[in-house]
Design a protein around this motif. Structure first.
Motif, PDB file in Angstrom:
ATOM      1  N   MET A   1       0.657  -0.680   0.632  1.00  0.00           N
ATOM      2  CA  MET A   1      -0.065  -0.148  -0.020  1.00  0.00           C
ATOM      3  C   MET A   1       0.550   1.709  -0.001  1.00  0.00           C
ATOM      4  N   LYS A   2       0.235   1.637  -0.790  1.00  0.00           N
ATOM      5  CA  LYS A   2       1.330   3.518  -1.002  1.00  0.00           C
ATOM      6  C   LYS A   2       1.193   4.461  -0.141  1.00  0.00           C
ATOM      7  N   ILE A   3       1.800   5.097   0.521  1.00  0.00           N
ATOM      8  CA  ILE A   3       1.243   5.955   1.484  1.00  0.00           C
ATOM      9  C   ILE A   3       0.509   7.292   1.134  1.00  0.00           C
ATOM     10  N   GLN A   4       1.203   7.211   0.210  1.00  0.00           N
ATOM     11  CA  GLN A   4       0.443   9.002  -0.260  1.00  0.00           C
ATOM     12  C   GLN A   4      -1.320   8.093  -0.816  1.00  0.00           C
ATOM     13  N   LYS A   5      -1.438   6.845  -0.707  1.00  0.00           N
ATOM     14  CA  LYS A   5      -2.911   6.957  -0.410  1.00  0.00           C
ATOM     15  C   LYS A   5      -3.489   7.030   0.656  1.00  0.00           C
ATOM     16  N   LEU A   6      -2.942   6.543   1.991  1.00  0.00           N
ATOM     17  CA  LEU A   6      -2.977   7.089   3.075  1.00  0.00           C
ATOM     18  C   LEU A   6      -3.629   7.812   3.210  1.00  0.00           C
ATOM     19  N   TYR A   7      -2.247   8.717   3.015  1.00  0.00           N
ATOM     20  CA  TYR A   7      -2.200  10.213   3.135  1.00  0.00           C
ATOM     21  C   TYR A   7      -3.639  11.070   2.639  1.00  0.00           C
ATOM     22  N   SER A   8      -3.877   9.971   2.183  1.00  0.00           N
ATOM     23  CA  SER A   8      -4.817  11.549   0.811  1.00  0.00           C
ATOM     24  C   SER A   8      -6.285  11.254   1.655  1.00  0.00           C
ATOM     25  N   LEU A   9      -6.642   9.727   2.143  1.00  0.00           N
ATOM     26  CA  LEU A   9      -7.750   9.399   3.093  1.00  0.00           C
ATOM     27  C   LEU A   9      -7.791  10.207   4.343  1.00  0.00           C
ATOM     28  N   THR A  10      -6.798   9.825   4.632  1.00  0.00           N
ATOM     29  CA  THR A  10      -6.703  10.317   6.586  1.00  0.00           C
ATOM     30  C   THR A  10      -6.648  11.858   6.458  1.00  0.00           C
ATOM     31  N   ARG A  11      -5.959  12.249   5.081  1.00  0.00           N
ATOM     32  CA  ARG A  11      -6.589  14.257   5.397  1.00  0.00           C
ATOM     33  C   ARG A  11      -8.097  14.163   4.981  1.00  0.00           C
ATOM     34  N   GLN A  12      -8.986  13.382   4.101  1.00  0.00           N
ATOM     35  CA  GLN A  12     -10.238  14.044   3.660  1.00  0.00           C
ATOM     36  C   GLN A  12     -10.546  13.535   5.290  1.00  0.00           C
ATOM     37  N   ALA A  13     -11.109  12.894   5.868  1.00  0.00           N
ATOM     38  CA  ALA A  13     -11.173  12.597   7.514  1.00  0.00           C
ATOM     39  C   ALA A  13     -10.556  13.564   8.307  1.00  0.00           C
ATOM     40  N   ILE A  14      -9.687  14.174   8.321  1.00  0.00           N
ATOM     41  CA  ILE A  14      -9.122  14.632   9.052  1.00  0.00           C
ATOM     42  C   ILE A  14      -9.992  16.582   8.868  1.00  0.00           C
ATOM     43  N   ASP A  15     -10.100  17.117   7.057  1.00  0.00           N
ATOM     44  CA  ASP A  15     -10.491  18.209   6.730  1.00  0.00           C
ATOM     45  C   ASP A  15     -12.229  18.134   6.377  1.00  0.00           C
ATOM     46  N   ALA A  16     -12.360  16.936   6.657  1.00  0.00           N
ATOM     47  CA  ALA A  16     -14.462  16.359   6.735  1.00  0.00           C
ATOM     48  C   ALA A  16     -14.546  17.215   8.262  1.00  0.00           C
ATOM     49  N   TYR A  17     -13.757  16.593   9.046  1.00  0.00           N
ATOM     50  CA  TYR A  17     -13.803  16.938  10.451  1.00  0.00           C
ATOM     51  C   TYR A  17     -13.541  18.214  11.569  1.00  0.00           C
ATOM     52  N   ALA A  18     -12.641  18.285  10.501  1.00  0.00           N
ATOM     53  CA  ALA A  18     -11.972  19.602  11.097  1.00  0.00           C
ATOM     54  C   ALA A  18     -11.278  19.556  11.929  1.00  0.00           C
ATOM     55  N   MET A  19     -10.295  18.064  12.850  1.00  0.00           N
ATOM     56  CA  MET A  19      -9.711  17.540  14.026  1.00  0.00           C
ATOM     57  C   MET A  19      -8.536  18.008  13.781  1.00  0.00           C
ATOM     58  N   ILE A  20      -7.672  18.846  12.329  1.00  0.00           N
ATOM     59  CA  ILE A  20      -6.631  19.076  13.374  1.00  0.00           C
ATOM     60  C   ILE A  20      -6.635  21.407  12.837  1.00  0.00           C
ATOM     61  N   GLU A  21      -6.354  22.341  14.331  1.00  0.00           N
ATOM     62  CA  GLU A  21      -6.396  23.512  14.008  1.00  0.00           C
ATOM     63  C   GLU A  21      -4.656  23.855  13.924  1.00  0.00           C
ATOM     64  N   GLU A  22      -4.637  24.680  13.481  1.00  0.00           N
ATOM     65  CA  GLU A  22      -3.272  25.279  13.411  1.00  0.00           C
ATOM     66  C   GLU A  22      -2.180  25.986  14.780  1.00  0.00           C
ATOM     67  N   GLY A  23      -1.556  25.346  15.358  1.00  0.00           N
ATOM     68  CA  GLY A  23      -0.410  24.888  16.969  1.00  0.00           C
ATOM     69  C   GLY A  23      -1.713  23.864  17.702  1.00  0.00           C
ATOM     70  N   ASP A  24      -2.002  22.736  17.580  1.00  0.00           N
ATOM     71  CA  ASP A  24      -2.621  22.143  17.928  1.00  0.00           C
ATOM     72  C   ASP A  24      -1.068  21.194  18.442  1.00  0.00           C
ATOM     73  N   LYS A  25      -1.502  20.453  20.339  1.00  0.00           N
ATOM     74  CA  LYS A  25      -0.416  19.543  20.219  1.00  0.00           C
ATOM     75  C   LYS A  25      -1.345  17.719  19.969  1.00  0.00           C
ATOM     76  N   ILE A  26      -0.712  17.448  19.054  1.00  0.00           N
ATOM     77  CA  ILE A  26      -1.338  16.139  19.124  1.00  0.00           C
ATOM     78  C   ILE A  26      -0.286  14.992  19.703  1.00  0.00           C
ATOM     79  N   ALA A  27      -1.266  13.899  20.495  1.00  0.00           N
ATOM     80  CA  ALA A  27      -0.165  12.982  20.666  1.00  0.00           C
ATOM     81  C   ALA A  27      -0.770  11.478  19.997  1.00  0.00           C
ATOM     82  N   VAL A  28      -0.325  11.274  19.716  1.00  0.00           N
ATOM     83  CA  VAL A  28      -1.017   9.717  18.696  1.00  0.00           C
ATOM     84  C   VAL A  28      -0.798   8.335  20.034  1.00  0.00           C
ATOM     85  N   GLY A  29      -1.597   8.243  20.078  1.00  0.00           N
ATOM     86  CA  GLY A  29      -1.678   6.752  21.307  1.00  0.00           C
ATOM     87  C   GLY A  29      -0.977   5.534  20.512  1.00  0.00           C
ATOM     88  N   ILE A  30      -0.040   4.929  21.068  1.00  0.00           N
ATOM     89  CA  ILE A  30       0.759   3.889  20.520  1.00  0.00           C
ATOM     90  C   ILE A  30      -0.297   2.706  20.983  1.00  0.00           C
TER      91      ILE A  30
END
Length: 242
Positions: A1-30
């Motif tokens: 799976m090309k990461i470009q496709k993953l970027y595209s799908l992920t950004r689609q969701a981020i933009d659709a639901y305004a998940m990220i705002e300027e200056g956010d401090k985001i942790a990824v739960g691992i």
């Protein structure tokens, strides 16, 4: 799976639901699984070109199971230039030795989240990204129907007033098979889950049902995801229309 496709799908969701705002401090739960490691790889890439700048770190709640070694994850995060925090707890002991509930998953999840949220507040991070993918959203809807008698799935964005943490789920449009392919092709440092109830939960049952439906009905997952988004659940954010 090309990461470009993953970027595209992920950004689609981020933009659709305004998940990220300027200056956010985001942790990824691992958790150590393929899903969360893939999300971190995606977010690390997005950080470089997403128009809204955000700070990124990774965090793991170590519940205390013997045999789960997160050192390869720490080394991998270092190679990505991402700060990594491990919160050590005795949650496994609490859940499996002192808890009498036959369904330990909900208590474990509650305690894990609480430990991570407390640490994130100390670090000044007030947003956490979870790696729930498209299949997770669909399986959750099935679990709600079967075991609760209602149609529901968790929202893309959740503001937790008590903890001051906002939860985002950027991989909501990414199929699980794409995650599995990417993790395998890129040899991500997956940590084997040694939890004694892993694979025998209600979610595993729902996953089997969805798999059967998908094999018998082409495109059913896309239709199910569409139904979830169009259900207008009360606690879901309004989708941004462009």
């Amino acid at each position: 799976m090309k990461i470009q496709k993953l970027y595209s799908l992920t950004r689609q969701a981020i933009d659709a639901y305004a998940m990220i705002e300027e200056g956010d401090k985001i942790a990824v739960g691992i958790s150590g699984g393929k899903d969360s490691l893939t999300l971190l790889q995606i977010m690390a890439g997005l950080q470089k070109f997403y128009p809204k700048k955000f700070e990124l770190m990774a965090i793991t709640c170590d519940v205390g199971f013997e045999g789960m070694d997160f050192r390869p994850v720490a080394s991998w995060c270092e190679s990505l230039g991402i700060a990594y925090e491990t919160v050590k707890t005795n949650i496994a002991e609490i859940v499996f030795e002192h808890n009498q509930d036959e369904r330990p998953c909900s208590l474990c999840a509650k305690l894990r989240k609480g430990a991570m949220y407390d640490r994130l507040n100390e670090l000044g991070f007030h947003k956490i990204a979870y790696a729930h993918h498209k299949d997770d959203f669909i399986e959750t809807a099935f679990m709600s129907l079967i075991f609760e008698g209602r149609f529901y799935s968790f929202p893309p964005v959740t503001e937790l007033d008590r903890s001051g943490i906002t939860v985002i789920r950027p991989m909501m449009y990414v199929p699980e098979r794409s995650v599995a392919t990417f993790a395998r092709e890129n040899a991500l440092p997956v940590v084997h889950n040694v939890c004694p109830v892993d694979g025998s939960t209600k979610r595993a049952y729902a996953k089997g049902l969805v798999k059967q439906l998908s094999e018998e009905n082409r495109g059913v997952k896309d239709r199910l995801m569409h139904a979830i988004e169009e259900a207008h659940f009360e606690d879901w954010p309004v989708k941004v229309v462009k």
